[in-house]
Design a protein around this motif. Structure first.
Motif, PDB file in Angstrom:
ATOM      1  N   ALA A   1       0.982  -1.144   0.054  1.00 11.05           N
ATOM      2  CA  ALA A   1      -0.093  -0.034   0.054  1.00 11.05           C
ATOM      3  C   ALA A   1       0.894   1.220  -0.052  1.00 11.05           C
ATOM      4  N   ALA A   2       0.363   2.307  -0.618  1.00 11.75           N
ATOM      5  CA  ALA A   2       1.086   3.552  -0.621  1.00 11.75           C
ATOM      6  C   ALA A   2       1.076   4.045   0.629  1.00 11.75           C
ATOM      7  N   PRO A   3       1.973   4.907   1.263  1.00 12.81           N
ATOM      8  CA  PRO A   3       2.205   5.302   2.608  1.00 12.81           C
ATOM      9  C   PRO A   3       0.807   6.026   2.927  1.00 12.81           C
ATOM     10  N   GLY A   4       0.118   6.737   2.242  1.00  7.94           N
ATOM     11  CA  GLY A   4      -1.121   7.321   2.655  1.00  7.94           C
ATOM     12  C   GLY A   4      -2.305   6.611   2.482  1.00  7.94           C
ATOM     13  N   HIS A   5      -2.138   5.131   2.284  1.00  6.34           N
ATOM     14  CA  HIS A   5      -3.262   4.360   2.223  1.00  6.34           C
ATOM     15  C   HIS A   5      -3.221   3.134   2.852  1.00  6.34           C
ATOM     16  N   ARG A   6      -2.061   3.011   3.786  1.00  5.99           N
ATOM     17  CA  ARG A   6      -1.653   2.024   4.497  1.00  5.99           C
ATOM     18  C   ARG A   6      -2.681   1.386   5.443  1.00  5.99           C
ATOM     19  N   ALA A   7      -3.283   2.550   6.470  1.00  4.80           N
ATOM     20  CA  ALA A   7      -4.421   2.189   7.383  1.00  4.80           C
ATOM     21  C   ALA A   7      -5.509   1.748   6.583  1.00  4.80           C
ATOM     22  N   ARG A   8      -5.831   2.170   5.648  1.00  2.74           N
ATOM     23  CA  ARG A   8      -7.026   1.581   4.842  1.00  2.74           C
ATOM     24  C   ARG A   8      -7.086   0.064   4.400  1.00  2.74           C
ATOM     25  N   ALA A   9      -5.933  -0.096   4.158  1.00  2.00           N
ATOM     26  CA  ALA A   9      -5.470  -1.299   3.458  1.00  2.00           C
ATOM     27  C   ALA A   9      -5.822  -2.426   4.704  1.00  2.00           C
ATOM     28  N   VAL A  10      -5.028  -1.708   5.716  1.00  6.21           N
ATOM     29  CA  VAL A  10      -5.247  -2.865   7.018  1.00  6.21           C
ATOM     30  C   VAL A  10      -6.736  -3.055   7.350  1.00  6.21           C
ATOM     31  N   SER A  11      -7.422  -1.874   7.375  1.00  8.04           N
ATOM     32  CA  SER A  11      -8.743  -1.793   7.952  1.00  8.04           C
ATOM     33  C   SER A  11      -9.562  -2.717   6.959  1.00  8.04           C
ATOM     34  N   THR A  12      -9.341  -2.898   5.745  1.00 13.29           N
ATOM     35  CA  THR A  12     -10.184  -3.642   4.689  1.00 13.29           C
ATOM     36  C   THR A  12     -10.009  -5.079   5.224  1.00 13.29           C
ATOM     37  N   VAL A  13      -8.601  -5.723   5.488  1.00 10.49           N
ATOM     38  CA  VAL A  13      -8.442  -6.887   5.900  1.00 10.49           C
ATOM     39  C   VAL A  13      -9.064  -7.009   7.231  1.00 10.49           C
ATOM     40  N   LEU A  14      -9.087  -6.054   8.105  1.00 12.07           N
ATOM     41  CA  LEU A  14      -9.692  -6.475   9.556  1.00 12.07           C
ATOM     42  C   LEU A  14     -11.118  -6.632   9.425  1.00 12.07           C
ATOM     43  N   VAL A  15     -11.950  -5.793   8.644  1.00 21.17           N
ATOM     44  CA  VAL A  15     -13.128  -5.676   8.564  1.00 21.17           C
ATOM     45  C   VAL A  15     -13.777  -7.004   8.015  1.00 21.17           C
ATOM     46  N   ALA A  16     -13.033  -7.744   7.005  1.00 23.56           N
ATOM     47  CA  ALA A  16     -13.311  -8.908   6.417  1.00 23.56           C
ATOM     48  C   ALA A  16     -13.204  -9.944   7.363  1.00 23.56           C
ATOM     49  N   THR A  17     -12.825 -10.048   8.505  1.00 28.52           N
ATOM     50  CA  THR A  17     -12.832 -10.855   9.626  1.00 28.52           C
ATOM     51  C   THR A  17     -14.207 -10.941  10.324  1.00 28.52           C
ATOM     52  N   THR A  18     -14.742  -9.829  10.241  1.00 25.75           N
ATOM     53  CA  THR A  18     -16.121  -9.810  10.921  1.00 25.75           C
ATOM     54  C   THR A  18     -17.257 -10.647  10.192  1.00 25.75           C
ATOM     55  N   LEU A  19     -17.208 -10.780   9.120  1.00 24.57           N
ATOM     56  CA  LEU A  19     -18.307 -11.277   8.358  1.00 24.57           C
ATOM     57  C   LEU A  19     -18.075 -12.779   8.602  1.00 24.57           C
ATOM     58  N   GLY A  20     -16.798 -13.569   8.509  1.00 22.22           N
ATOM     59  CA  GLY A  20     -16.619 -14.810   9.037  1.00 22.22           C
ATOM     60  C   GLY A  20     -17.126 -14.929  10.534  1.00 22.22           C
ATOM     61  N   GLY A  21     -16.716 -14.062  11.283  1.00 15.66           N
ATOM     62  CA  GLY A  21     -16.871 -13.960  12.747  1.00 15.66           C
ATOM     63  C   GLY A  21     -18.327 -14.023  13.120  1.00 15.66           C
ATOM     64  N   VAL A  22     -19.125 -13.233  12.436  1.00 16.08           N
ATOM     65  CA  VAL A  22     -20.678 -13.479  12.764  1.00 16.08           C
ATOM     66  C   VAL A  22     -21.104 -14.656  12.352  1.00 16.08           C
ATOM     67  N   ALA A  23     -20.675 -15.214  11.230  1.00 16.42           N
ATOM     68  CA  ALA A  23     -21.238 -16.571  10.741  1.00 16.42           C
ATOM     69  C   ALA A  23     -20.837 -17.558  11.598  1.00 16.42           C
ATOM     70  N   GLY A  24     -19.737 -17.856  11.968  1.00 15.21           N
ATOM     71  CA  GLY A  24     -19.323 -18.765  12.620  1.00 15.21           C
ATOM     72  C   GLY A  24     -20.171 -19.331  13.915  1.00 15.21           C
ATOM     73  N   PRO A  25     -20.433 -18.532  15.061  1.00 15.75           N
ATOM     74  CA  PRO A  25     -20.963 -18.554  16.057  1.00 15.75           C
ATOM     75  C   PRO A  25     -22.294 -19.012  15.850  1.00 15.75           C
ATOM     76  N   ASN A  26     -23.067 -18.700  14.669  1.00 18.55           N
ATOM     77  CA  ASN A  26     -24.367 -18.909  14.345  1.00 18.55           C
ATOM     78  C   ASN A  26     -24.537 -20.221  13.585  1.00 18.55           C
ATOM     79  N   LEU A  27     -23.536 -20.972  13.325  1.00 18.19           N
ATOM     80  CA  LEU A  27     -23.553 -22.177  12.652  1.00 18.19           C
ATOM     81  C   LEU A  27     -23.050 -23.009  13.612  1.00 18.19           C
ATOM     82  N   ALA A  28     -22.923 -22.722  14.788  1.00 15.82           N
ATOM     83  CA  ALA A  28     -22.512 -23.787  16.111  1.00 15.82           C
ATOM     84  C   ALA A  28     -23.553 -24.869  16.190  1.00 15.82           C
ATOM     85  N   ALA A  29     -24.803 -24.514  16.235  1.00 16.26           N
ATOM     86  CA  ALA A  29     -25.758 -25.623  16.482  1.00 16.26           C
ATOM     87  C   ALA A  29     -25.989 -26.501  15.409  1.00 16.26           C
TER      88      ALA A  29
END
Length: 421
Positions: free
Chosen positions: A141-169
């Motif tokens: 990532a360009a220096p002025g876009h590094r934090a946004r690149a990090v945040s894109t990867v982080l927020v993707a975890t949420t999608l699986g993180g929400v689905a995972g517990p709901n699939l426990a049953a």
């Protein structure tokens, strides 16, 4: 740049910006999968230990084992990434997590607590890898876009993180049809999700972001050195200060967040709330940890790392004060306090990661990032263990207030670093 510089860096993508778009797409896909693997297993780890042992005395051990395994894996993934690139490092970490998931399933079938604890330790590698993937998003990532690149990867975890517990049953029901104990079912999902995440990275994370970033940097440094050779001792000194500050931001935010979060359900239970209420509060907290990431990334890139790091300390203070003064019977105020706690953690993680990525040389970046993540894991474990001891000795409001005040230590550290610049 069209030549292959090292194994894993391909020649068919010559534009780093073009490569970055592809890399982020692959990382997002792998994070959705790994988020499901992480959340599904964590959801029932303590329950499985309690069921197998017939006692609650060691039910908290799975969390400690996840953390210990995560700390060790952070070093391993960092070193592999340092020597061979992000692709083999991250893929190996997720494969180890998949092996740990399989071990949990076998231990449940055999009703073997010792094997369970060993497998949970190995399973912790998935946690470390999930967290380290954020660094791969920032390599090109360009220096002025590094934090946004990090945040894109982080927020993707949420999608699986929400689905995972709901699939426990449903995964528990599926496990029973295979003759596997119900509580081991989510680990079938974890193992499959981690293995698929490893496959996605191994096949499609090309070119390797770290190796390509090194090649690009080496070419630029060679041109700069030829044009204007200078002494880089000042840059080295600034890099050391950046590592210390970035690590301090993430360690303190992790310590405070885990300490307050861990004891909030206990505090609510003591005031007559059921698991549904505490589950809602924790769900809001986890959402606040990850969902604001795109906004946080924009704030960090637009207003600067230091300002958002300072905002992290102030937000955590507000969370601690609100948690301390909120009546025990007020779910709404506790939920707001935990939302602020998650937001403060998010500010700290994104800004701290950007500071580290900005200041650590590419030659040692992955190894340093791995060691920083070990410190974060240890801080989390310390916060979790100390929180129970402190509440037993004093009270939950004292713990919350202490955590909030402790987070203010970020302000002088940020101010000192900003002043030196």
């Amino acid at each position: 740049m069209t030549s292959t510089t090292s194994a894993g860096t391909t020649a068919h993508i010559s534009d780093p910006a073009q490569a970055q778009h592809r890399i982020l797409r692959v990382l997002v896909a792998s994070q959705v999968l790994s988020g499901a693997g992480l959340a599904a297993g964590v959801t029932v780890g303590a329950l499985l230990a309690q069921d197998m042992l017939g006692s609650t005395s060691l039910a908290g051990l799975p969390s400690a084992l996840f953390t210990a395994g995560s700390a060790l894996a952070a070093v391993a993934v960092g070193r592999i990434s340092q020597s061979r690139g992000r692709r083999p490092g991250l893929a190996t970490g997720y494969l180890i997590g998949a092996v740990g998931s399989a071990g949990v399933i076998v231990s449940a079938v055999l009703d073997n607590p010792v094997l369970l604890f060993i497998a949970l330790f190995v399973y912790g590698a998935g946690t470390a890898t999930n967290l380290q993937a954020r660094y791969a998003g920032a390599d090109l990532a360009a220096p002025g876009h590094r934090a946004r690149a990090v945040s894109t990867v982080l927020v993707a975890t949420t999608l699986g993180g929400v689905a995972g517990p709901n699939l426990a049953a449903p995964t528990g029901t599926f496990a029973e049809t295979l003759g596997i104990p119900n509580l081991a079912g989510p680990f079938i999902l974890s193992g499959a999700a981690y293995a698929l995440a490893a496959l996605v990275l191994a096949v499609w994370l090309r070119p390797d972001p770290l190796l390509l970033a090194r090649a690009v940097a080496q070419a630029k440094e060679a041109d700069a050195a030829a044009a204007n050779p200078t002494d880089d001792s000042a840059h080295t000194s600034e890099g050391r200060r950046g590592v210390v500050l970035g690590a301090l931001v993430m360690i303190l935010t992790q310590l405070v967040m885990v300490a307050i979060m861990t004891m909030t359900p206990v505090h609510m239970h003591d005031h007559g709330h059921g698991t549904a209420a505490s589950g809602l509060v924790i769900a809001i907290h986890i959402g606040a940890m990850y969902l604001p990431s795109p906004l946080t990334g924009w704030l960090v890139d637009h207003y600067g790392r230091m300002k958002v790091a300072a905002a992290s300390g102030i937000t955590l203070l507000a969370a601690g004060v609100l948690a301390a003064i909120a009546p025990g019977d007020s779910v709404a105020l506790l939920a707001l306090a935990l939302a602020l706690l998650g937001l403060g953690w998010n500010f700290g993680l994104v800004s701290g990661t950007a500071i580290i990525t900005d200041t650590v040389p590419l030659a040692t970046r992955a190894k340093t990032q791995g060691l920083v993540d070990v410190s974060i894991a240890v801080a989390g474990a310390t916060g979790g263990m100390a929180s129970g001891i402190m509440v037993a000795a004093t009270s939950y409001p004292v713990l919350a207030l202490t955590g909030g005040v402790l987070s203010l230590a970020l302000l002088p550290a940020v101010a000192a670093t900003a002043y030196r610049r």
